[in-house]
Design a protein around this motif. Sequence first.
Motif, PDB file in Angstrom:
ATOM      1  N   ASP A  83     -10.448  -7.435   3.668  1.00  0.00           N
ATOM      2  CA  ASP A  83      -9.587  -8.306   2.857  1.00  0.00           C
ATOM      3  C   ASP A  83      -8.135  -8.331   3.324  1.00  0.00           C
ATOM      4  OD1 ASP A  83      -8.359  -6.021   1.737  1.00  0.00           O
ATOM      5  OD2 ASP A  83      -9.571  -6.097  -0.071  1.00  0.00           O
ATOM      6  N   GLY A  84      -7.829  -7.630   4.424  1.00  0.00           N
ATOM      7  CA  GLY A  84      -6.507  -7.720   5.025  1.00  0.00           C
ATOM      8  C   GLY A  84      -5.439  -6.813   4.425  1.00  0.00           C
ATOM      9  N   THR A  85      -5.828  -5.866   3.593  1.00  0.00           N
ATOM     10  CA  THR A  85      -4.838  -4.962   2.989  1.00  0.00           C
ATOM     11  C   THR A  85      -4.823  -3.586   3.639  1.00  0.00           C
ATOM     12  OG1 THR A  85      -6.400  -4.266   1.274  1.00  0.00           O
ATOM     13  CG2 THR A  85      -4.951  -6.131   0.752  1.00  0.00           C
ATOM     14  N   TYR A  86      -5.620  -3.387   4.667  1.00  0.00           N
ATOM     15  CA  TYR A  86      -5.701  -2.085   5.338  1.00  0.00           C
ATOM     16  C   TYR A  86      -4.386  -1.786   6.045  1.00  0.00           C
ATOM     17  CZ  TYR A  86      -7.325   1.672   8.360  1.00  0.00           C
ATOM     18  OH  TYR A  86      -7.477   2.876   9.005  1.00  0.00           O
ATOM     19  N   GLY A  87      -3.941  -0.532   5.920  1.00  0.00           N
ATOM     20  CA  GLY A  87      -2.728  -0.102   6.605  1.00  0.00           C
ATOM     21  C   GLY A  87      -1.469  -0.355   5.806  1.00  0.00           C
ATOM     22  N   ILE A  88      -1.630  -0.820   4.562  1.00  0.00           N
ATOM     23  CA  ILE A  88      -0.481  -1.065   3.693  1.00  0.00           C
ATOM     24  C   ILE A  88      -0.548  -0.086   2.536  1.00  0.00           C
ATOM     25  CG2 ILE A  88       0.658  -2.742   2.205  1.00  0.00           C
ATOM     26  CD1 ILE A  88      -0.599  -4.926   4.018  1.00  0.00           C
ATOM     27  N   CYS A  89       0.535   0.621   2.304  1.00  0.00           N
ATOM     28  CA  CYS A  89       0.604   1.640   1.258  1.00  0.00           C
ATOM     29  C   CYS A  89       0.398   1.008  -0.112  1.00  0.00           C
ATOM     30  CB  CYS A  89       1.952   2.356   1.316  1.00  0.00           C
ATOM     31  SG  CYS A  89       2.179   3.604   0.039  1.00  0.00           S
ATOM     32  N   GLU A  90      -0.524   1.556  -0.879  1.00  0.00           N
ATOM     33  CA  GLU A  90      -0.809   1.032  -2.209  1.00  0.00           C
ATOM     34  C   GLU A  90       0.314   1.322  -3.193  1.00  0.00           C
ATOM     35  OE1 GLU A  90      -4.626   2.619  -3.342  1.00  0.00           O
ATOM     36  OE2 GLU A  90      -5.685   1.285  -1.966  1.00  0.00           O
ATOM     37  N   ALA A  91       1.147   2.306  -2.903  1.00  0.00           N
ATOM     38  CA  ALA A  91       2.234   2.671  -3.817  1.00  0.00           C
ATOM     39  C   ALA A  91       3.525   1.923  -3.507  1.00  0.00           C
ATOM     40  CB  ALA A  91       2.476   4.172  -3.763  1.00  0.00           C
ATOM     41  N   THR A  92       3.824   1.742  -2.216  1.00  0.00           N
ATOM     42  CA  THR A  92       5.125   1.184  -1.846  1.00  0.00           C
ATOM     43  C   THR A  92       5.046  -0.192  -1.189  1.00  0.00           C
ATOM     44  OG1 THR A  92       5.066   2.210   0.353  1.00  0.00           O
ATOM     45  CG2 THR A  92       6.046   3.508  -1.449  1.00  0.00           C
ATOM     46  N   GLY A  93       3.880  -0.557  -0.687  1.00  0.00           N
ATOM     47  CA  GLY A  93       3.747  -1.824   0.025  1.00  0.00           C
ATOM     48  C   GLY A  93       4.213  -1.753   1.471  1.00  0.00           C
ATOM     49  N   LYS A  94       4.637  -0.558   1.911  1.00  0.00           N
ATOM     50  CA  LYS A  94       5.093  -0.384   3.293  1.00  0.00           C
ATOM     51  C   LYS A  94       3.898  -0.166   4.219  1.00  0.00           C
ATOM     52  CE  LYS A  94       9.471   1.777   2.011  1.00  0.00           C
ATOM     53  NZ  LYS A  94      10.275   3.007   2.110  1.00  0.00           N
ATOM     54  N   GLU A  95       4.149  -0.371   5.501  1.00  0.00           N
ATOM     55  CA  GLU A  95       3.124  -0.125   6.514  1.00  0.00           C
ATOM     56  C   GLU A  95       2.849   1.379   6.618  1.00  0.00           C
ATOM     57  OE1 GLU A  95       1.516  -2.307   8.651  1.00  0.00           O
ATOM     58  OE2 GLU A  95       2.487  -4.065   7.776  1.00  0.00           O
TER      59      GLU A  95
END
Length: 162
Positions: A83-95
């Motif tokens: 779904d394209g959300t891999y590698g993005i922090c779930e808490a901060t939205g940072k890489e």
Amino acid sequence: MPLTNEQKKRLYHQLIDLKHSMSSTEGTDQPMGEESGELSNGVDNHQADHAGVYTERMRDQTFRQTDKNRLEEVEDALKRIEDGTYGICEATGKEIPYERLKALPYARKTAEAQAETEKRNEDAEGYDKQFTRQMKDLTNSETMDQKRSYTYERLDEEQDST
């Protein structure tokens, strides 16, 4: 810096390999007859023997649960890739840095965000232990109204802190 396609490909294959290795070993380490819940096969054993069997069984159960949880994390990471959300922090939205994902390909958060989450969980556990200890300290002579009042005070403190 966002993950390159080559990095994503490597991490995807690493996750697939993890999934296959965990799936292939799932359920193979349970001895025959363990499902019955019996601690012995009819032979009169010493209590220490039962304790050893019980301890070993609990250890194995803990390992199986940990493996099951890790397999779910791997499967969730594969879904995040889709779904394209891999590698993005779930808490901060940072890489999430590639080095972290290489070491822990199913990571959901950056190392900093994960450390902060764990600290908050530890603080909450400590607060809950303190609350439990204080509730035990309340004597039997205190009424339920006093105990209820203390609980409401605690809830108010929690709301104020958030």
